[in-house]
Write a protein that holds these residues in place. Structure first.
Motif, PDB file in Angstrom:
ATOM      1  N   GLY A  74       0.823  -1.202   0.000  1.00  0.00           N
ATOM      2  CA  GLY A  74       0.000   0.000   0.000  1.00  0.00           C
ATOM      3  C   GLY A  74       0.856   1.250   0.000  1.00  0.00           C
ATOM      4  O   GLY A  74       2.067   1.222  -0.267  1.00  0.00           O
ATOM      5  N   PHE A  75       0.223   2.350   0.330  1.00  0.00           N
ATOM      6  CA  PHE A  75       0.883   3.655   0.321  1.00  0.00           C
ATOM      7  C   PHE A  75       0.897   4.201   1.750  1.00  0.00           C
ATOM      8  O   PHE A  75      -0.151   4.333   2.385  1.00  0.00           O
ATOM      9  CB  PHE A  75       0.149   4.607  -0.623  1.00  0.00           C
ATOM     10  N   TYR A  76       2.078   4.530   2.223  1.00  0.00           N
ATOM     11  CA  TYR A  76       2.254   5.015   3.590  1.00  0.00           C
ATOM     12  C   TYR A  76       2.668   6.487   3.559  1.00  0.00           C
ATOM     13  O   TYR A  76       3.601   6.847   2.829  1.00  0.00           O
ATOM     14  CB  TYR A  76       3.338   4.212   4.318  1.00  0.00           C
ATOM     15  N   VAL A  77       1.992   7.312   4.340  1.00  0.00           N
ATOM     16  CA  VAL A  77       2.385   8.712   4.492  1.00  0.00           C
ATOM     17  C   VAL A  77       3.383   8.734   5.637  1.00  0.00           C
ATOM     18  O   VAL A  77       3.020   8.520   6.799  1.00  0.00           O
ATOM     19  CB  VAL A  77       1.168   9.617   4.779  1.00  0.00           C
ATOM     20  N   ILE A  78       4.650   8.975   5.311  1.00  0.00           N
ATOM     21  CA  ILE A  78       5.740   8.885   6.280  1.00  0.00           C
ATOM     22  C   ILE A  78       5.966  10.233   6.964  1.00  0.00           C
ATOM     23  O   ILE A  78       6.134  11.263   6.309  1.00  0.00           O
ATOM     24  CB  ILE A  78       7.046   8.405   5.608  1.00  0.00           C
ATOM     25  N   ALA A  79       5.998  10.188   8.291  1.00  0.00           N
ATOM     26  CA  ALA A  79       6.219  11.394   9.100  1.00  0.00           C
ATOM     27  C   ALA A  79       7.697  11.572   9.424  1.00  0.00           C
ATOM     28  O   ALA A  79       8.172  12.696   9.567  1.00  0.00           O
ATOM     29  CB  ALA A  79       5.419  11.309  10.396  1.00  0.00           C
ATOM     30  N   GLY A  80       8.424  10.455   9.561  1.00  0.00           N
ATOM     31  CA  GLY A  80       9.836  10.544   9.907  1.00  0.00           C
ATOM     32  C   GLY A  80      10.526   9.215   9.729  1.00  0.00           C
ATOM     33  O   GLY A  80       9.882   8.162   9.731  1.00  0.00           O
ATOM     34  N   CYS A  81      11.847   9.282   9.603  1.00  0.00           N
ATOM     35  CA  CYS A  81      12.664   8.089   9.409  1.00  0.00           C
ATOM     36  C   CYS A  81      13.834   8.172  10.382  1.00  0.00           C
ATOM     37  O   CYS A  81      14.521   9.202  10.435  1.00  0.00           O
ATOM     38  CB  CYS A  81      13.133   8.066   7.956  1.00  0.00           C
ATOM     39  N   PHE A  82      14.057   7.107  11.151  1.00  0.00           N
ATOM     40  CA  PHE A  82      15.047   7.137  12.228  1.00  0.00           C
ATOM     41  C   PHE A  82      15.971   5.937  12.162  1.00  0.00           C
ATOM     42  O   PHE A  82      15.567   4.852  11.765  1.00  0.00           O
ATOM     43  CB  PHE A  82      14.338   7.143  13.587  1.00  0.00           C
ATOM     44  N   THR A  83      17.203   6.127  12.614  1.00  0.00           N
ATOM     45  CA  THR A  83      18.131   5.008  12.719  1.00  0.00           C
ATOM     46  C   THR A  83      18.081   4.392  14.112  1.00  0.00           C
ATOM     47  O   THR A  83      18.434   3.231  14.282  1.00  0.00           O
ATOM     48  CB  THR A  83      19.578   5.464  12.431  1.00  0.00           C
ATOM     49  N   MET A  84      17.633   5.157  15.093  1.00  0.00           N
ATOM     50  CA  MET A  84      17.528   4.642  16.469  1.00  0.00           C
ATOM     51  C   MET A  84      16.067   4.358  16.801  1.00  0.00           C
ATOM     52  O   MET A  84      15.199   5.227  16.652  1.00  0.00           O
ATOM     53  CB  MET A  84      18.105   5.648  17.466  1.00  0.00           C
ATOM     54  N   LYS A  85      15.840   3.163  17.262  1.00  0.00           N
ATOM     55  CA  LYS A  85      14.486   2.716  17.588  1.00  0.00           C
ATOM     56  C   LYS A  85      13.855   3.608  18.659  1.00  0.00           C
ATOM     57  O   LYS A  85      12.684   3.965  18.562  1.00  0.00           O
ATOM     58  CB  LYS A  85      14.538   1.265  18.062  1.00  0.00           C
ATOM     59  N   SER A  86      14.630   4.001  19.676  1.00  0.00           N
ATOM     60  CA  SER A  86      14.085   4.807  20.774  1.00  0.00           C
ATOM     61  C   SER A  86      13.564   6.153  20.284  1.00  0.00           C
ATOM     62  O   SER A  86      12.537   6.645  20.759  1.00  0.00           O
ATOM     63  CB  SER A  86      15.134   5.013  21.866  1.00  0.00           C
ATOM     64  N   ASN A  87      14.245   6.756  19.314  1.00  0.00           N
ATOM     65  CA  ASN A  87      13.779   8.034  18.758  1.00  0.00           C
ATOM     66  C   ASN A  87      12.486   7.844  17.974  1.00  0.00           C
ATOM     67  O   ASN A  87      11.581   8.675  18.042  1.00  0.00           O
ATOM     68  CB  ASN A  87      14.849   8.651  17.862  1.00  0.00           C
ATOM     69  N   ALA A  88      12.407   6.746  17.247  1.00  0.00           N
ATOM     70  CA  ALA A  88      11.196   6.460  16.484  1.00  0.00           C
ATOM     71  C   ALA A  88      10.004   6.221  17.420  1.00  0.00           C
ATOM     72  O   ALA A  88       8.901   6.727  17.183  1.00  0.00           O
ATOM     73  CB  ALA A  88      11.415   5.262  15.582  1.00  0.00           C
ATOM     74  N   VAL A  89      10.228   5.465  18.483  1.00  0.00           N
ATOM     75  CA  VAL A  89       9.159   5.191  19.454  1.00  0.00           C
ATOM     76  C   VAL A  89       8.691   6.483  20.114  1.00  0.00           C
ATOM     77  O   VAL A  89       7.487   6.717  20.273  1.00  0.00           O
ATOM     78  CB  VAL A  89       9.642   4.159  20.503  1.00  0.00           C
ATOM     79  N   ARG A  90       9.630   7.355  20.472  1.00  0.00           N
ATOM     80  CA  ARG A  90       9.272   8.635  21.084  1.00  0.00           C
ATOM     81  C   ARG A  90       8.434   9.479  20.117  1.00  0.00           C
ATOM     82  O   ARG A  90       7.465  10.119  20.507  1.00  0.00           O
ATOM     83  CB  ARG A  90      10.528   9.375  21.523  1.00  0.00           C
ATOM     84  N   PHE A  91       8.792   9.442  18.840  1.00  0.00           N
ATOM     85  CA  PHE A  91       8.049  10.212  17.839  1.00  0.00           C
ATOM     86  C   PHE A  91       6.645   9.646  17.648  1.00  0.00           C
ATOM     87  O   PHE A  91       5.682  10.395  17.477  1.00  0.00           O
ATOM     88  CB  PHE A  91       8.823  10.235  16.518  1.00  0.00           C
ATOM     89  N   VAL A  92       6.507   8.320  17.684  1.00  0.00           N
ATOM     90  CA  VAL A  92       5.187   7.690  17.592  1.00  0.00           C
ATOM     91  C   VAL A  92       4.299   8.171  18.739  1.00  0.00           C
ATOM     92  O   VAL A  92       3.133   8.544  18.544  1.00  0.00           O
ATOM     93  CB  VAL A  92       5.300   6.147  17.605  1.00  0.00           C
ATOM     94  N   LYS A  93       4.851   8.216  19.937  1.00  0.00           N
ATOM     95  CA  LYS A  93       4.079   8.666  21.104  1.00  0.00           C
ATOM     96  C   LYS A  93       3.688  10.130  20.974  1.00  0.00           C
ATOM     97  O   LYS A  93       2.585  10.512  21.351  1.00  0.00           O
ATOM     98  CB  LYS A  93       4.888   8.432  22.385  1.00  0.00           C
ATOM     99  N   THR A  94       4.580  10.939  20.422  1.00  0.00           N
ATOM    100  CA  THR A  94       4.267  12.359  20.210  1.00  0.00           C
ATOM    101  C   THR A  94       3.109  12.505  19.233  1.00  0.00           C
ATOM    102  O   THR A  94       2.192  13.297  19.460  1.00  0.00           O
ATOM    103  CB  THR A  94       5.509  13.105  19.674  1.00  0.00           C
ATOM    104  N   LEU A  95       3.145  11.747  18.149  1.00  0.00           N
ATOM    105  CA  LEU A  95       2.059  11.824  17.169  1.00  0.00           C
ATOM    106  C   LEU A  95       0.735  11.334  17.750  1.00  0.00           C
ATOM    107  O   LEU A  95      -0.321  11.866  17.416  1.00  0.00           O
ATOM    108  CB  LEU A  95       2.420  11.036  15.908  1.00  0.00           C
ATOM    109  N   LYS A  96       0.799  10.338  18.630  1.00  0.00           N
ATOM    110  CA  LYS A  96      -0.427   9.853  19.271  1.00  0.00           C
ATOM    111  C   LYS A  96      -1.057  10.932  20.141  1.00  0.00           C
ATOM    112  O   LYS A  96      -2.276  11.057  20.185  1.00  0.00           O
ATOM    113  CB  LYS A  96      -0.144   8.595  20.104  1.00  0.00           C
ATOM    114  N   THR A  97      -0.227  11.711  20.833  1.00  0.00           N
ATOM    115  CA  THR A  97      -0.780  12.793  21.667  1.00  0.00           C
ATOM    116  C   THR A  97      -1.430  13.877  20.815  1.00  0.00           C
ATOM    117  O   THR A  97      -2.261  14.626  21.307  1.00  0.00           O
ATOM    118  CB  THR A  97       0.303  13.439  22.558  1.00  0.00           C
TER     119      THR A  97
END
Length: 146
Positions: A74-97
């Motif tokens: 499918g087609f994904y609208v990408i908000a960010g791309c990270f090399t560190m998993k912890s930064n990606a997880v933090r960004f996911v939580k920010t978007l959820k808020t």
């Protein structure tokens, strides 16, 4: 000095002249007698009331973020791309808020991509991408997964 002393002796009616500064226009203050012993004041003892600080409460709710390693086609609208998993997880939580339902996608190149949304239709996904960019995320992009 001797002549001045003799002049003062000869004419007792003269008053000696001093060369002090002229009086200022400030109001004169009269000094009050100072008691050497402090006055005793009978006061009730003061009790100190110390309010303890409220305990620090840490919100320890565990929130799990699902990591998709094999995204569906499918087609994904990408908000960010990270090399560190912890930064990606933090960004996911920010978007959820912020009210989004982001998804974390791990690819084979050790990159963690955070997507706003996935859609199977390219036109709908492109429309959503334009909406995201209008809201201020001009860095968002579209990823096509076969």
């Amino acid at each position: 000095p001797k002549k001045e002393a003799e002049a003062v002796k000869e004419s007792p009616k003269q008053t000696p002249v001093t060369t002090e500064a002229a009086p200022t226009t400030e109001p004169s203050t009269t000094s009050q007698p100072v008691n050497e012993e402090p006055a005793t004041i009978n006061e009730a003892p003061v009790e100190e009331h110390v309010t303890p600080a409220p305990p620090v409460v840490k919100h320890t709710s565990t929130e799990y973020v699902k990591i998709v390693s094999e995204p569906e086609s499918g087609f994904y609208v990408i908000a960010g791309c990270f090399t560190m998993k912890s930064n990606a997880v933090r960004f996911v939580k920010t978007l959820k808020t912020k009210g989004y339902q982001p998804e974390l996608i791990h690819n084979n190149e050790s990159m963690f991509r955070v997507s706003y949304k996935m859609d199977s239709d390219s036109i709908t996904a492109d429309s959503y991408l334009k909406e995201i960019r209008e809201k201020g995320d001009e860095e968002a992009w579209l990823l096509h997964v076969n």
